[in-house]
Design a protein around this motif. Structure first.
Motif, mmCIF file in Angstrom:
data_model
loop_
_atom_site.group_PDB
_atom_site.id
_atom_site.type_symbol
_atom_site.label_atom_id
_atom_site.label_comp_id
_atom_site.label_asym_id
_atom_site.label_seq_id
_atom_site.Cartn_x
_atom_site.Cartn_y
_atom_site.Cartn_z
ATOM 1 N N VAL A 6 0.851 -1.191 0.000
ATOM 2 C CA VAL A 6 0.000 0.000 0.000
ATOM 3 C C VAL A 6 0.882 1.235 0.000
ATOM 4 C CG1 VAL A 6 -1.754 1.307 1.268
ATOM 5 C CG2 VAL A 6 -1.835 -1.196 1.254
ATOM 6 N N TYR A 7 0.602 2.145 -0.921
ATOM 7 C CA TYR A 7 1.347 3.400 -1.036
ATOM 8 C C TYR A 7 0.347 4.538 -0.897
ATOM 9 C CZ TYR A 7 4.462 6.913 -3.228
ATOM 10 O OH TYR A 7 5.243 8.023 -3.516
ATOM 11 N N VAL A 8 0.488 5.342 0.161
ATOM 12 C CA VAL A 8 -0.415 6.459 0.424
ATOM 13 C C VAL A 8 0.293 7.755 0.071
ATOM 14 C CG1 VAL A 8 -1.856 7.624 2.138
ATOM 15 C CG2 VAL A 8 -1.415 5.168 2.351
ATOM 16 N N LEU A 33 -1.498 -1.174 -4.099
ATOM 17 C CA LEU A 33 -2.666 -0.308 -3.918
ATOM 18 C C LEU A 33 -2.169 1.106 -3.667
ATOM 19 C CD1 LEU A 33 -5.660 0.359 -3.374
ATOM 20 C CD2 LEU A 33 -5.310 -0.440 -1.017
ATOM 21 N N VAL A 34 -2.510 2.026 -4.563
ATOM 22 C CA VAL A 34 -2.143 3.434 -4.418
ATOM 23 C C VAL A 34 -3.359 4.192 -3.910
ATOM 24 C CG1 VAL A 34 -1.345 5.527 -5.594
ATOM 25 C CG2 VAL A 34 -0.432 3.292 -6.271
ATOM 26 N N LEU A 35 -3.236 4.764 -2.715
ATOM 27 C CA LEU A 35 -4.331 5.517 -2.112
ATOM 28 C C LEU A 35 -4.074 7.005 -2.297
ATOM 29 C CD1 LEU A 35 -4.923 3.460 1.161
ATOM 30 C CD2 LEU A 35 -6.266 3.433 -0.946
ATOM 31 N N LEU A 36 -5.014 7.678 -2.956
ATOM 32 C CA LEU A 36 -4.886 9.092 -3.306
ATOM 33 C C LEU A 36 -5.521 9.928 -2.202
ATOM 34 C CD1 LEU A 36 -6.104 8.154 -6.786
ATOM 35 C CD2 LEU A 36 -3.847 9.149 -6.485
ATOM 36 N N GLY A 37 -4.692 10.496 -1.337
ATOM 37 C CA GLY A 37 -5.175 11.189 -0.161
ATOM 38 C C GLY A 37 -5.887 12.493 -0.467
ATOM 39 N N SER A 38 -6.540 13.040 0.562
ATOM 40 C CA SER A 38 -7.251 14.328 0.469
ATOM 41 C C SER A 38 -8.321 14.315 -0.614
ATOM 42 C CB SER A 38 -6.265 15.474 0.222
ATOM 43 O OG SER A 38 -5.250 15.494 1.196
ATOM 44 N N ARG A 71 -0.967 -4.433 -12.339
ATOM 45 C CA ARG A 71 -0.577 -4.754 -10.966
ATOM 46 C C ARG A 71 -0.769 -3.567 -10.029
ATOM 47 N NH1 ARG A 71 5.331 -6.131 -11.521
ATOM 48 N NH2 ARG A 71 5.151 -6.527 -9.263
ATOM 49 N N VAL A 72 -1.430 -2.518 -10.504
ATOM 50 C CA VAL A 72 -1.628 -1.312 -9.695
ATOM 51 C C VAL A 72 -3.116 -1.005 -9.617
ATOM 52 C CG1 VAL A 72 -1.045 1.111 -9.371
ATOM 53 C CG2 VAL A 72 0.596 -0.423 -10.488
ATOM 54 N N THR A 73 -3.610 -0.756 -8.406
ATOM 55 C CA THR A 73 -4.994 -0.341 -8.185
ATOM 56 C C THR A 73 -4.985 1.031 -7.523
ATOM 57 O OG1 THR A 73 -5.790 -2.611 -7.915
ATOM 58 C CG2 THR A 73 -7.139 -0.861 -6.954
ATOM 59 N N PHE A 74 -5.815 1.940 -8.025
ATOM 60 C CA PHE A 74 -5.928 3.282 -7.463
ATOM 61 C C PHE A 74 -7.258 3.415 -6.734
ATOM 62 C CE2 PHE A 74 -3.180 3.650 -11.173
ATOM 63 C CZ PHE A 74 -2.131 4.398 -10.683
ATOM 64 N N ARG A 75 -7.216 4.020 -5.545
ATOM 65 C CA ARG A 75 -8.431 4.288 -4.785
ATOM 66 C C ARG A 75 -8.323 5.668 -4.128
ATOM 67 N NH1 ARG A 75 -10.000 0.416 -7.072
ATOM 68 N NH2 ARG A 75 -10.930 -1.511 -6.273
ATOM 69 N N PRO A 76 -9.446 6.412 -4.072
ATOM 70 C CA PRO A 76 -9.438 7.692 -3.338
ATOM 71 C C PRO A 76 -9.452 7.447 -1.839
ATOM 72 C CG PRO A 76 -11.639 7.225 -4.141
ATOM 73 C CD PRO A 76 -10.753 6.134 -4.686
ATOM 74 N N LEU A 77 -8.828 8.348 -1.093
ATOM 75 C CA LEU A 77 -8.781 8.248 0.366
ATOM 76 C C LEU A 77 -9.092 9.622 0.952
ATOM 77 C CD1 LEU A 77 -7.992 6.379 2.819
ATOM 78 C CD2 LEU A 77 -5.733 7.449 2.676
ATOM 79 N N PRO A 78 -10.149 9.752 1.765
ATOM 80 C CA PRO A 78 -10.476 11.073 2.323
ATOM 81 C C PRO A 78 -9.554 11.459 3.458
ATOM 82 C CG PRO A 78 -11.987 9.425 3.181
ATOM 83 C CD PRO A 78 -11.125 8.722 2.166
ATOM 84 N N ALA A 95 -8.025 -4.182 2.907
ATOM 85 C CA ALA A 95 -8.771 -5.430 3.037
ATOM 86 C C ALA A 95 -9.673 -5.655 1.821
ATOM 87 C CB ALA A 95 -9.602 -5.410 4.316
ATOM 88 N N GLY A 96 -10.215 -4.556 1.284
ATOM 89 C CA GLY A 96 -11.072 -4.685 0.121
ATOM 90 C C GLY A 96 -10.333 -5.145 -1.125
ATOM 91 N N VAL A 97 -9.051 -4.814 -1.220
ATOM 92 C CA VAL A 97 -8.256 -5.189 -2.392
ATOM 93 C C VAL A 97 -7.547 -6.525 -2.191
ATOM 94 C CG1 VAL A 97 -6.265 -4.535 -3.827
ATOM 95 C CG2 VAL A 97 -7.956 -2.813 -3.170
ATOM 96 N N PHE A 98 -6.954 -6.731 -1.010
ATOM 97 C CA PHE A 98 -6.112 -7.903 -0.784
ATOM 98 C C PHE A 98 -6.805 -8.997 0.023
ATOM 99 C CE2 PHE A 98 -3.015 -4.273 -0.915
ATOM 100 C CZ PHE A 98 -2.545 -4.538 -2.186
ATOM 101 N N GLY A 99 -7.926 -8.676 0.661
ATOM 102 C CA GLY A 99 -8.613 -9.642 1.503
ATOM 103 C C GLY A 99 -8.341 -9.387 2.974
ATOM 104 N N GLU A 100 -9.336 -9.658 3.799
ATOM 105 C CA GLU A 100 -9.214 -9.450 5.236
ATOM 106 C C GLU A 100 -8.113 -10.356 5.795
ATOM 107 O OE1 GLU A 100 -10.069 -7.150 8.239
ATOM 108 O OE2 GLU A 100 -11.568 -7.193 6.615
ATOM 109 N N GLY A 101 -7.187 -9.751 6.543
ATOM 110 C CA GLY A 101 -6.122 -10.513 7.174
ATOM 111 C C GLY A 101 -4.952 -10.857 6.278
ATOM 112 N N ALA A 102 -4.994 -10.448 5.013
ATOM 113 C CA ALA A 102 -3.885 -10.745 4.106
ATOM 114 C C ALA A 102 -2.634 -9.977 4.532
ATOM 115 C CB ALA A 102 -4.261 -10.379 2.674
ATOM 116 N N PRO A 103 -1.446 -10.551 4.350
ATOM 117 C CA PRO A 103 -0.223 -9.822 4.689
ATOM 118 C C PRO A 103 -0.033 -8.615 3.775
ATOM 119 C CG PRO A 103 0.293 -11.872 3.546
ATOM 120 C CD PRO A 103 -1.175 -11.899 3.828
#
Length: 303
Positions: A6-8, A33-38, A71-78, A95-103
């Protein structure tokens, strides 16, 4: 090789250091997973580009660099202006991308207080990446909004987007806001910390808001109120004092849940509209609005 990373970041706008970080992460993780902040904040000189715009810039730049976008997923992050709530959002997205409890491994290096969040995820791995000195988005935005040449390290796809963006109505507004923010900071005493008073008035299906006419946040809604002169403080109300909440200087908001004083300009707007349009609000005012409404709802619930 780790399964997920995860990259925020805010990526305002993306530059070569961001691309280098993504490519380094992809060398050590199957999926990123790239989380786009703000993502919930209105356009400002600090956050001029929307989450979809930043995702588009990153995709173009990564494609140009030969990265495997499958291999890259983008999601907004408030922004929540609350560490616990924000960290919970990050965990939920992972958890939504990799599964609950996934490393999961968190990508990044600690450069300053803005990246202290890297310590907020016990149990997650760390995927350190090399720092690129002398390159940051703050200096890039300064050049962009003052008409100076962009520094090295701006990918071609990002340069193309930025050139097109200068032709939108948002660009001249943001240039005026940049100048106004710089002037406001220069007029303050060194290391000034300000206070402001705000009012939250909600009756039935209406909320009382004010539309800003100042160059800073022009056209955006705010909770009616006033910023106090340097050295003056306020008392009472619910305090919001996150160090990154205000554009000009660290500012503590004192918010009173009562009718707006008659001397302050305000008008009713449909509550449903205010609830669903966070990016029409100045700074963190929608976050404050939602938190106080939620608190009021909980306090009035039976049992």
């Amino acid at each position: 090789m780790t399964a997920g990373a995860v990259y925020v970041g805010r990526f305002q706008p993306p530059h070569a250091a961001h691309l280098g970080t993504v490519r380094e992460a992809l060398a050590h993780a199957d999926h990123l997973l790239v989380l786009l902040g703000s993502a919930n904040l209105a356009r400002s000189v600090k956050n001029p580009f929307s989450a979809p715009e930043r995702a588009g810039m990153l995709r173009r730049a990564l494609r140009e660099a030969g990265a495997d976008l499958r291999r890259v997923t983008f999601r907004p992050l408030p922004d929540r202006f609350d560490a616990d709530l924000w960290a919970a959002d990050v965990r939920r997205e992972a958890a939504g991308v990799f599964g609950e409890g996934a490393p999961v491994s968190l990508v990044g290096f600690e450069k300053d207080a803005s990246t202290a969040y890297l310590r907020w995820f016990p149990g997650w791995g760390r995927l350190p990446v090399p720092e690129v000195p002398g390159l940051n988005a703050t200096d890039l935005r300064a050049a962009y909004f003052t008409g100076r040449p962009l520094p090295d390290g701006v990918p071609e796809g990002v340069r193309t987007f930025l050139a097109r963006f200068t032709g939108t109505p948002a660009y001249p507004r943001l240039r005026a806001e940049w100048a106004a923010v710089e002037a406001a900071r220069a007029a303050l005493p060194p290391a000034a910390r300000l206070h402001e008073e705000r009012w939250l008035q909600v009756e039935g299906e209406r909320a009382w808001l004010h539309t800003r006419r100042d160059p800073i946040g022009s056209g955006l809604w705010e909770l009616p109120g006033r910023v106090l002169p340097p050295g003056e403080t306020a008392a009472g109300g619910v305090e919001f004092a996150h160090p990154a909440r205000a554009l000009v200087a660290p500012t503590t908001a004192h918010v009173y849940r009562e009718a707006v004083p008659a001397a302050l300009p305000a008008r009713p707007v449909p509550l449903a509209l205010a609830l669903r349009t966070p990016r029409r609000f100045h700074e963190d005012h929608h976050v404050i609005f939602m938190r106080l409404l939620d608190g009021a709802a909980r306090s009035s619930s039976p049992g």
